[in-house]
Design a protein around this motif. Structure first.
Motif, mmCIF file in Angstrom:
data_model
loop_
_atom_site.group_PDB
_atom_site.id
_atom_site.type_symbol
_atom_site.label_atom_id
_atom_site.label_comp_id
_atom_site.label_asym_id
_atom_site.label_seq_id
_atom_site.Cartn_x
_atom_site.Cartn_y
_atom_site.Cartn_z
ATOM 1 N N ASP A 2 19.301 -7.578 51.263
ATOM 2 C CA ASP A 2 18.754 -8.029 49.979
ATOM 3 C C ASP A 2 17.269 -7.720 49.836
ATOM 4 O OD1 ASP A 2 17.689 -9.771 51.789
ATOM 5 O OD2 ASP A 2 18.528 -11.599 50.887
ATOM 6 N N SER A 3 16.705 -7.019 50.846
ATOM 7 C CA SER A 3 15.291 -6.652 50.737
ATOM 8 C C SER A 3 14.994 -5.228 51.230
ATOM 9 C CB SER A 3 14.430 -7.648 51.538
ATOM 10 O OG SER A 3 14.786 -7.626 52.907
ATOM 11 N N ASP A 4 16.050 -4.505 51.665
ATOM 12 C CA ASP A 4 15.838 -3.158 52.209
ATOM 13 C C ASP A 4 16.637 -2.124 51.414
ATOM 14 O OD1 ASP A 4 14.180 -3.820 54.544
ATOM 15 O OD2 ASP A 4 15.994 -4.833 55.270
ATOM 16 N N VAL A 5 15.902 -1.107 50.895
ATOM 17 C CA VAL A 5 16.540 0.000 50.159
ATOM 18 C C VAL A 5 16.167 1.309 50.857
ATOM 19 C CG1 VAL A 5 16.756 1.204 47.959
ATOM 20 C CG2 VAL A 5 16.363 -1.284 48.007
ATOM 21 N N VAL A 6 17.187 2.127 51.123
ATOM 22 C CA VAL A 6 16.956 3.417 51.794
ATOM 23 C C VAL A 6 17.165 4.539 50.778
ATOM 24 C CG1 VAL A 6 17.655 4.970 53.651
ATOM 25 C CG2 VAL A 6 17.700 2.476 53.994
ATOM 26 N N LEU A 7 16.127 5.401 50.647
ATOM 27 C CA LEU A 7 16.195 6.541 49.730
ATOM 28 C C LEU A 7 16.273 7.838 50.529
ATOM 29 C CD1 LEU A 7 13.369 5.602 47.170
ATOM 30 C CD2 LEU A 7 15.774 4.892 47.172
ATOM 31 N N LEU A 27 11.930 -0.167 40.101
ATOM 32 C CA LEU A 27 13.329 -0.592 40.053
ATOM 33 C C LEU A 27 13.632 -1.185 38.691
ATOM 34 C CD1 LEU A 27 13.551 -2.327 43.556
ATOM 35 C CD2 LEU A 27 14.587 -0.146 42.907
ATOM 36 N N ASN A 28 14.860 -0.960 38.243
ATOM 37 C CA ASN A 28 15.343 -1.541 36.993
ATOM 38 C C ASN A 28 16.769 -2.062 37.228
ATOM 39 O OD1 ASN A 28 15.492 -2.257 34.277
ATOM 40 N ND2 ASN A 28 16.377 -0.273 33.720
ATOM 41 N N TYR A 44 21.223 -1.631 40.343
ATOM 42 C CA TYR A 44 19.826 -1.231 40.128
ATOM 43 C C TYR A 44 19.732 0.286 39.919
ATOM 44 C CZ TYR A 44 17.977 -5.764 41.661
ATOM 45 O OH TYR A 44 17.659 -7.099 41.770
ATOM 46 N N GLU A 45 18.665 0.684 39.278
ATOM 47 C CA GLU A 45 18.318 2.101 39.209
ATOM 48 C C GLU A 45 16.889 2.249 39.757
ATOM 49 O OE1 GLU A 45 18.973 5.546 35.993
ATOM 50 O OE2 GLU A 45 17.344 4.175 35.427
ATOM 51 N N VAL A 46 16.726 3.132 40.739
ATOM 52 C CA VAL A 46 15.403 3.387 41.292
ATOM 53 C C VAL A 46 14.886 4.710 40.709
ATOM 54 C CG1 VAL A 46 16.377 4.519 43.351
ATOM 55 C CG2 VAL A 46 14.013 3.659 43.386
ATOM 56 N N THR A 102 23.845 -0.490 44.245
ATOM 57 C CA THR A 102 24.210 -1.910 44.044
ATOM 58 C C THR A 102 23.769 -2.705 45.253
ATOM 59 O OG1 THR A 102 26.121 -1.260 42.716
ATOM 60 C CG2 THR A 102 26.091 -3.501 43.613
ATOM 61 N N SER A 103 23.102 -3.821 44.987
ATOM 62 C CA SER A 103 22.656 -4.668 46.093
ATOM 63 C C SER A 103 23.855 -5.398 46.701
ATOM 64 C CB SER A 103 21.635 -5.685 45.595
ATOM 65 O OG SER A 103 22.205 -6.510 44.585
ATOM 66 N N PRO A 104 23.816 -5.755 47.974
ATOM 67 C CA PRO A 104 24.952 -6.412 48.632
ATOM 68 C C PRO A 104 25.157 -7.834 48.104
ATOM 69 C CG PRO A 104 23.064 -6.328 50.105
ATOM 70 C CD PRO A 104 22.694 -5.523 48.909
ATOM 71 N N GLU A 105 26.415 -8.336 48.313
ATOM 72 C CA GLU A 105 26.683 -9.723 47.932
ATOM 73 C C GLU A 105 25.952 -10.649 48.889
ATOM 74 O OE1 GLU A 105 30.842 -10.340 47.878
ATOM 75 O OE2 GLU A 105 31.201 -8.861 46.273
ATOM 76 N N GLN A 106 25.697 -11.839 48.423
ATOM 77 C CA GLN A 106 24.934 -12.798 49.228
ATOM 78 C C GLN A 106 25.743 -13.310 50.401
ATOM 79 O OE1 GLN A 106 23.271 -15.909 46.885
ATOM 80 N NE2 GLN A 106 21.634 -16.280 48.368
#
Length: 614
Positions: A530-535, A554-555, A585-587, A610-614
């Protein structure tokens, strides 16, 4: 008249032969002089007075020391930090020049004079408002020449009318008295001017030519002391008043008010400036370097048989350049360089020597290429072409004589010519490598092949500097090139970029016909928490742009707090951001730069995840 170190330094500075060795000596005075120095003087000292010679000295950049050759390096090293071996320039003491002279009671051919004989020496006087010449008997204290034979390049033929028609042949630096009481050199004379006879009366100059002379030439000087004025150093030579050899050597010491008005700015015979400056009053023969008044008919005489030799007027016709030849500059660029730059006079043969040296260097690497120095072509350019089965590079005299364009710049210009044949793709429709490709191959391959080890970079950078100086002489309109024809006419800014890229080991820029470099594409994004995005990107990013959080958004809106480059790959970026669970999200990225220096592909700057479920 003997050797004078001040004159030596003046001559060397005028010719650009720097640095000066310094000190009151000439080459034979250097303690480590040997047969090698004497051979550079030419035939044991029978060449022109004050011939420049390169000497070895120990210097700290300001002072020069000379040691015996066997111990030179040891003694130089012993001077301490900052001292080291270097070359500097000094002069040989040698001779040459010509004419026909007045003596008490008559006249005498100049080559017959011996030291101690009588000669008439003049002093100009205009105190009563009319120019007159006061003549007095003097003694010849210097007489030297080439003998009865010889080939003298860059001589001047002058045709005069007055009480009696006259014709003279002299060197380009021969000094003459003008009808207004001022002095000038032969290389700056022009039809319509007036010289003077023995009484100070005007003698009109009708025609002047430059060419070669097959015959003997000679100098004499009077025994009168030199006081920075021509008094006692004027001779009646061929019916007109001219300077003796002392005045010829010390002419630069005359006060400006004694020289022809605007003397320093006056162009010399055989330069583009001479034609343009005097276009309204002087015209040149169509095929020869022969000049007459604008209202007169050219004589077009290529050969003049004189009493003691043959004068051959130089031809304007230059080397044959076939259609489709590859040129270093466009016609408009070359014209700008000629107009806005400064050329040494055609009489300066240093450029010919530089060219000959470079040809010998290239002979071992490229024996199949013919090189030609077109000394009389005053337009600064270089051409490469194949004709009758021979690959040919022609260097114009105008390019070689451009002031500030020296060995390094000329070497790379000739390397550019070679590269038109060897440079490879991209090629133009005539089969020659494009202009930019030839630049790239010259600086990136030939320069590094022929100049090796530590000096190579210094030579390349000096050549780069000299090319840049020529580029700056081109007007903005002619420097912009043709964007529709980058192979044959890239902009000069693009060519400068090409030179830099070549020296640095890069590929031909796109602006010069090179392939387009890949741009950055954002290929994939994934949230691993919920806090890490890999591009993932298509190219590795440079550190400055890749780690700048302002380049990522991010949007829906979520603040990016850090961006970290993967140190192994460089094309993976880890973002830290506060994400809402199970949200699409769109980066979007901006202002990123790859390690190739390329930017973003505008079609691939955004991607969804898409961010992961909690």
């Amino acid at each position: 008249m003997g050797y004078d170190s001040t004159v030596c330094n003046q001559k060397l500075t005028q010719q650009g032969m720097l640095p000066l060795c310094g000190g009151d000596y000439h080459c034979q005075d250097v303690v480590n002089q040997s047969a090698s120095y004497h051979s550079l003087c030419g035939n044991g000292g029978d060449a022109t007075m004050y011939t420049p010679v390169q000497c070895t000295a120990c210097t700290n950049g300001q002072s020069y020391l000379y040691f015996p050759a066997p111990t030179f390096f040891a003694q130089c090293a012993a001077q301490g930090t900052g001292w080291g071996p270097s070359f500097c320039y000094c002069c040989c003491s040698c001779f040459a020049n010509d004419t026909v002279i007045a003596i008490p009671g008559g006249g005498k051919a100049i080559y017959l004079f011996t030291v101690g004989e009588a000669v008439m020496a003049g002093s100009a006087d205009s105190s009563d408002g009319k120019l007159g010449i006061n003549w007095a008997e003097a003694v010849v204290n210097f007489s030297a020449g080439t003998g009865s034979k010889g080939h003298q390049p860059m001589m001047v033929y002058i045709s005069l009318t007055g009480k009696t028609p006259h014709e003279l042949i002299c060197s380009t630096d021969q000094v003459f008295l003008l009808a207004d009481g001022k002095y000038t050199r032969a290389e700056k004379l022009r039809p319509g001017q007036q010289l003077v006879d023995k009484d100070g009366d005007p003698v009109s100059l009708d025609l002047i030519s430059i060419g070669s002379y097959d015959g003997g030439v000679h100098h004499i000087s009077t025994d009168q002391a030199w006081h920075k004025k021509p008094d006692g150093h004027l001779l009646l030579a061929g019916g007109v008043v001219a300077g003796d050899y002392t005045l010829q050597l010390y002419f630069d010491q005359l006060p400006a008010e004694m020289k022809e008005d605007g003397y320093e700015a006056k162009p010399t015979l055989g330069t583009p400036g001479y034609d343009t400056t005097h276009a309204n009053t002087v015209k040149r023969a169509e095929a020869l370097f022969e000049f007459v008044g604008s209202n007169m008919k050219s004589q077009d005489v290529g050969r003049r048989i004189m009493a003691a030799g043959l004068f051959k007027t130089y031809s304007v016709a230059t080397a044959y350049i076939p259609y489709g030849a590859q040129a270093l500059f466009t016609q408009d660029q070359a014209a700008d360089i000629a107009k806005n730059g400064s050329q040494a006079p055609i009489s300066n043969n240093i450029s010919q020597g530089t060219f000959n040296t470079i040809v010998k260097q290239f002979a071992g690497f490229y024996p199949d290429i013919d090189f030609y120095f077109d000394i009389l072509d005053i337009v600064p350019n270089l051409y490469a072409f194949e004709y009758l089965g021979r690959q040919t590079v022609v260097v114009s005299g105008g390019l070689g004589r451009m002031k500030g364009f020296n060995y390094e710049g000329m070497f790379m210009a000739m390397a550019h010519g070679i590269s038109c044949f060897y440079g490879g793709e991209p090629k133009n429709s005539f089969g020659y490598s494009g202009v930019g490709q030839a630049d790239w191959y010259a600086f990136g391959v030939i320069g590094k092949l022929c100049w090796s080890s530590a000096p190579a970079m210094a030579y390349l950078l000096e050549a780069r500097k000299q090319w840049a100086a020529l580029f700056e002489l081109v007007s903005p309109a002619n420097a912009k090139g043709n964007p529709n024809d980058p192979l044959n006419d890239p902009s000069l800014a693009c060519r400068s970029q090409t030179v830099d890229v070549a020296i640095a080991g890069g590929n031909l820029p796109e602006c010069a016909g090179g392939e387009s470099l890949s741009k950055i594409s954002l290929q994939q994004a994934a949230a691993i928490s919920d806090s890490d995005v890999v591009l993932n990107f298509s190219l590795a990013l440079d550190d400055a742009s890749g780690t700048n959080v302002a380049n990522y958004s991010l949007n829906p809106d979520a603040k990016v707090t850090s961006a970290t480059l993967d140190t192994v790959t460089g094309f993976i970026v880890h973002l830290k951001a506060d994400l809402e669970p199970n949200t699409e999200y769109e980066v979007t990225v901006k202002n990123l730069v790859s390690i190739l220096g390329t930017g973003l592909d505008p079609e691939h700057t955004s991607v969804g995840f898409t961010s992961p479920e909690q």
